[in-house]
Write an enzyme that holds these catalytic residues in place. Structure first.
Site, short mmCIF file in Angstrom:
data_model
loop_
_atom_site.label_atom_id
_atom_site.label_comp_id
_atom_site.label_asym_id
_atom_site.label_seq_id
_atom_site.Cartn_x
_atom_site.Cartn_y
_atom_site.Cartn_z
N TYR A 30 0.84 -1.20 0.00
CA TYR A 30 0.00 0.00 0.00
C TYR A 30 0.88 1.25 0.00
O TYR A 30 0.63 2.22 -0.73
CB TYR A 30 -0.91 0.00 1.22
CG TYR A 30 -1.71 1.28 1.37
CD1 TYR A 30 -2.87 1.48 0.63
CD2 TYR A 30 -1.30 2.29 2.25
CE1 TYR A 30 -3.60 2.65 0.75
CE2 TYR A 30 -2.02 3.46 2.37
CZ TYR A 30 -3.17 3.63 1.62
OH TYR A 30 -3.88 4.82 1.74
N SER A 112 -3.36 14.39 6.69
CA SER A 112 -4.39 14.06 5.73
C SER A 112 -5.75 13.91 6.42
O SER A 112 -5.83 13.49 7.58
CB SER A 112 -4.04 12.75 5.01
OG SER A 112 -5.14 12.28 4.24
N GLN A 133 -4.52 18.76 5.10
CA GLN A 133 -4.97 18.52 3.73
C GLN A 133 -6.44 18.10 3.74
O GLN A 133 -6.79 17.08 4.35
CB GLN A 133 -4.14 17.42 3.07
CG GLN A 133 -4.63 17.11 1.65
CD GLN A 133 -3.98 15.88 1.06
OE1 GLN A 133 -2.97 15.96 0.38
NE2 GLN A 133 -4.55 14.72 1.34
N TYR A 135 -9.58 16.57 2.08
CA TYR A 135 -10.17 15.75 1.04
C TYR A 135 -11.63 16.20 0.95
O TYR A 135 -12.37 16.10 1.90
CB TYR A 135 -10.06 14.27 1.42
CG TYR A 135 -10.31 13.32 0.28
CD1 TYR A 135 -11.60 12.91 -0.02
CD2 TYR A 135 -9.26 12.81 -0.48
CE1 TYR A 135 -11.84 12.03 -1.06
CE2 TYR A 135 -9.49 11.92 -1.52
CZ TYR A 135 -10.78 11.53 -1.81
OH TYR A 135 -11.03 10.68 -2.84
N ARG A 170 -5.18 0.40 -8.64
CA ARG A 170 -3.96 -0.13 -8.02
C ARG A 170 -4.11 -1.62 -7.80
O ARG A 170 -4.75 -2.07 -6.85
CB ARG A 170 -3.69 0.61 -6.70
CG ARG A 170 -3.62 2.12 -6.87
CD ARG A 170 -3.60 2.85 -5.55
NE ARG A 170 -3.85 4.28 -5.74
CZ ARG A 170 -4.30 5.09 -4.80
NH1 ARG A 170 -4.54 4.63 -3.58
NH2 ARG A 170 -4.51 6.36 -5.07
N LYS A 257 -3.03 21.39 -3.92
CA LYS A 257 -2.10 20.28 -4.13
C LYS A 257 -2.58 19.40 -5.29
O LYS A 257 -3.75 19.07 -5.38
CB LYS A 257 -1.99 19.43 -2.86
CG LYS A 257 -1.00 18.28 -2.95
CD LYS A 257 -0.93 17.54 -1.62
CE LYS A 257 0.11 16.44 -1.62
NZ LYS A 257 -0.23 15.33 -2.53
N HIS A 281 0.34 12.90 -6.96
CA HIS A 281 -0.10 11.95 -5.93
C HIS A 281 0.87 10.77 -5.82
O HIS A 281 0.47 9.62 -5.59
CB HIS A 281 -1.51 11.46 -6.22
CG HIS A 281 -2.33 11.22 -4.98
ND1 HIS A 281 -2.92 12.24 -4.27
CD2 HIS A 281 -2.65 10.08 -4.31
CE1 HIS A 281 -3.57 11.74 -3.23
NE2 HIS A 281 -3.41 10.44 -3.22
N ARG A 284 0.33 7.59 -8.00
CA ARG A 284 -0.73 6.64 -7.59
C ARG A 284 -2.05 6.88 -8.32
O ARG A 284 -3.02 6.19 -8.05
CB ARG A 284 -0.95 6.76 -6.07
CG ARG A 284 0.21 6.25 -5.25
CD ARG A 284 0.08 6.59 -3.78
NE ARG A 284 -1.04 5.94 -3.13
CZ ARG A 284 -1.03 4.69 -2.66
NH1 ARG A 284 0.05 3.93 -2.83
NH2 ARG A 284 -2.09 4.18 -2.05
#
Length: 387
Positions: A30, A112, A133, A135, A170, A257, A281, A284
């Site tokens: 991960y 985050s 940050q 989201y 992913r 960002k 990122h 990712r």
């Protein structure tokens, strides 16, 4: 700050190797992986290392300073700790460990929204010097609640995330059951059994949780419903109409960002944002995209005096920091390097990783005879015009 340096792990690759031995495979993958074929994950670092710097040995050299002023605050070095979700999955209390190390070394730590420590806890550890940050929530009410908590905790900088309009594909996370919704498999349980130190520390610390989001979650969610909650609550797709009310409500410094284009940089300036972080990122999200170092150079050349330009993604070492700064970044952030350090060394990992990066950057600057980080651009070799 007294540096705690472990000579058994003198650089980031050593920490990465040790981290791989200490944490379960699903947690390491991960952290370590990218999307699709992981092409842009590799391209990020590879192209930073194509940058070449020129030393000037016969200058009147007075020594170096890594101190950097950003948004009115002087930091001890030109790098900080990038936001990473689920930090506690990779090592228990990783968010708290890294925030404490950042505070002690006087560098910024970005929390985050989906980290495993709360806004309030990190605010206390860093005495209100951390960044947050965001989201982006789908509902304005939750957005405003989170911004108010960040304001109350006296965070000086709010970072809004633009480069996750959809979840990256992913494959390793899908195999390991860390897709959305996540699941725990027999394979993962066996991996945990082979990493007893991680298992014991996790047992002591408790199961990782999204601590910032916990007040808004229904009680008793299983893993499947947690994933559905995240999908239903957040939308990573930003536009001008979503950013405007954030700019109006947030009175501190506001940073965007995930910028990789001149067009988005221009819009950030028009909206009155204070800075951008050139980022993909960490490779990712978009395998077919550019590395961060390539758009950075163009953005810096055109907009450097109009907005603060920072960079993350692909930066692993002190030399990488120097190359990024020489290419136009005014500040840099690293994510995986710090998580390797914590996974490898636990509570000492953050401090040790910062010490490595400082030592490496200092050596590069001393070798170049570059007295301060703002002058690194004067050492950049223009490979386009060299031919």
């Amino acid at each position: 700050m007294e540096e705690k340096y472990n000579s058994n792990f003198p650089d980031i690759p050593y920490l990465r190797d040790q981290a791989k031995k200490r944490i379960p495979k699903f947690a390491f993958e991960y952290l370590d992986g990218g999307c699709n074929a992981e092409i842009n994950l590799r391209r990020n670092t590879d192209e930073i290392r194509e940058v070449q710097l020129k030393p000037y040995y016969l200058r009147d050299y007075q020594g170096i300073s890594m101190k950097t002023t950003l948004f009115g605050k002087e930091y001890a070095a030109p790098f900080g700790i990038a936001p990473i979700g689920l930090q506690g999955l990779m090592w228990p209390k990783a968010s708290e460990i890294l925030a404490k190390a950042a505070f002690e070394h006087n560098i910024p730590y970005i929390l985050s929204t989906v980290a495993t420590a709360s806004i309030e806890t990190i605010g206390e550890i860093t005495e209100g010097s951390a960044w947050f940050q965001l989201y982006h929530p789908k509902e304005p009410e939750l957005r405003d609640k989170l911004i108010q908590r960040v304001t109350d905790a006296k965070y000086p900088v709010l970072v809004i995330l633009s480069d996750v309009p959809t979840f990256g594909y992913r494959s390793r996370e899908i195999i390991n059951g860390l897709s959305i919704p996540p699941r725990m498999t027999a394979r993962n349980i066996l991996q945990i059994m082979t990493r007893p130190r991680w298992a014991i520390e996790t047992l002591i610390a408790g199961q990782p949780e999204f601590k910032t989001l916990k007040p808004y979650m229904p009680k008793g969610l299983n893993l499947k419903h947690l994933g559905l909650f995240m999908n239903n609550t957040f939308s990573g797709r930003l536009n001008l109409e979503r950013i405007k009310p954030i700019r109006d409500k947030w009175k501190g410094k506001l940073v965007l960002k995930g910028v990789v284009s001149e067009e988005d940089t221009q819009k950030a300036i028009e909206l009155g944002l204070d800075g951008i972080i050139v980022s993909n990122h960490g490779g990712r999200q978009l395998d077919a995209g550019e590395s961060t170092i390539k758009p950075l150079a163009n953005i810096a050349e055109k907009y450097k005096n109009q907005i603060k330009i920072m960079m993350d993604s692909g930066i692993r070492t002190g030399p990488d920091i120097a190359s990024s700064l020489a290419s136009g970044a005014e500040f840099t952030f690293l994510g995986r390097s710090f998580m390797y350090g914590v996974a490898a060394l636990g509570k000492e990992g953050g401090n040790h990783t910062i010490s490595i990066l400082k030592r490496q950057l200092r050596q590069v600057m001393e070798q170049l005879c570059c007295e301060n980080v703002a002058n690194l651009s004067n050492h950049l070799i223009d490979l386009k015009n060299k031919a």
